[in-house]
Design a protein around this motif. Structure first.
Motif, PDB file in Angstrom:
ATOM      1  N   VAL A 132      -4.137   6.802  -2.331  1.00 25.37           N
ATOM      2  CA  VAL A 132      -3.756   5.455  -1.921  1.00 25.37           C
ATOM      3  C   VAL A 132      -3.701   4.562  -3.148  1.00 25.37           C
ATOM      4  N   LEU A 167      -2.159   0.666  -4.737  1.00 26.33           N
ATOM      5  CA  LEU A 167      -1.636  -0.659  -4.448  1.00 26.33           C
ATOM      6  C   LEU A 167      -0.568  -0.981  -5.474  1.00 26.33           C
ATOM      7  N   GLN A 216       0.846  -1.195   0.000  1.00 27.52           N
ATOM      8  CA  GLN A 216       0.000   0.000   0.000  1.00 27.52           C
ATOM      9  C   GLN A 216       0.877   1.239   0.000  1.00 27.52           C
TER      10      GLN A 216
END
Length: 307
Positions: free
Chosen positions: A203, A205, A158
């Motif tokens: 955010v 990934l 993350q």
């Protein structure tokens, strides 16, 4: 009548001593020692500038393993961080009824040999990310947590990317994941999540393409994103470039001849810890630039080149 003058022996001795004492000082006086320097020639090569941001390992898909019945734990066949396959037995349990009957259960009925024994298996392949029961002997109620199996194929990192750098993650670019032990993994930035962290960061990934072994959850790593790429850059080692206290003016020391170094102001381009692009001026391939011994030298300093 002629008068004769005689020098006292003591002043004459002092005069001779003074003359003799000044001779070594005159002989010691000479040119000051020259700074010993090493030189390097400019190079032309591809150069990439990166930005590095912190990230945390995460297994978004997990399976909780729980006790199917109230029972005693008779064996624990797994350890924290173990990689397991689907159907692999992780724990064995024994019910209170079987423990109460003890060894007489087979005398009562041989078909009850497996009565009260429970094998708890992994629901999917993955990594044991949480181990709630680490040794045999505990009595558990039905539904008590035994462990958590994280699907290793779903490992991601993350990345909380400050919004001003969001352009670096556009188009799902390739990146490099640097682990705390300096291991480098090739990765890819996935689409951003529909949320923003409290620090006004997007955010993302980041998926490693070929993760080695077992990577624990919540491991702090670094994600390196490409900021600028220059296919043909005039470069010098970073140690060649000097700067003032405000880091507004930069220069290098170039050999004018075999013994004199002159100060040359430069304009910087792409910068890495080891290598820096020099945008201006354009040096000749035969120019010699000081890469060590250059700190604190004045313009037209006298130097001695060493290997």
């Amino acid at each position: 009548m002629k008068r004769r003058f005689f020098l006292s022996p003591l002043p004459l001795a002092l005069l001779l001593a003074a003359c003799q004492g000044s001779a070594p000082a005159d002989e010691a006086a000479g040119p000051p020692p020259r700074a010993q320097v090493q030189v390097v020639a400019p190079a032309t090569q591809p150069l990439t500038q990166y930005r590095t941001f912190p990230a945390t390992s995460l297994y978004p898909r997990k399976s909780a393993v729980t006790a199917p019945v109230a029972a005693y734990v008779t064996s624990v066949r797994v350890r924290l961080g173990d990689r397991v396959r689907a159907g692999q037995v992780l724990f064995t349990l024994e019910t209170k009824e079987r423990r109460a009957l003890g060894g007489s259960i087979q005398r009562i009925d041989p078909s009850l040999k497996g009565f009260g024994r429970v094998a708890v298996a992994a629901p999917s392949a993955g990594i044991v990310s949480v181990l709630n029961i680490q040794q045999a002997g505990d009595y558990l109620l039905e539904g008590a947590p035994l462990c958590t199996v994280a699907e290793s194929s779903q490992l991601v990192f993350q990345l909380n990317l400050p919004y001003e750098y969001h352009s670096l993650a556009q188009g799902q670019p390739a990146c490099t994941i640097v682990l705390p032990d300096s291991t480098r993994l090739a990765g890819q930035v996935l689409a951003p999540l529909a949320s923003v962290s409290p620090g006004q960061a997007e955010v993302y990934l980041v998926r490693p393409l070929d993760p080695p072994g077992v990577i624990p959850e919540n491991l702090l790593a670094q994600v390196r994103l490409t900021q600028t790429r220059q296919p043909r850059a005039q470069t010098l080692p970073a140690s060649c470039v000097l700067a003032d206290e405000t880091l507004h003016h930069f220069w290098v020391m170039r050999l004018l001849n075999d013994s004199t170094a002159v100060k040359v102001p430069v304009t910087l381009g792409v910068q890495n810890p080891e290598t820096i692009e020099i945008k201006r001026p354009v040096f000749r391939p035969t120019d010699r630039i000081l890469r060590s011994g250059n700190y604190g030298l004045a313009d037209t300093a006298k130097v001695q080149v060493v290997q």
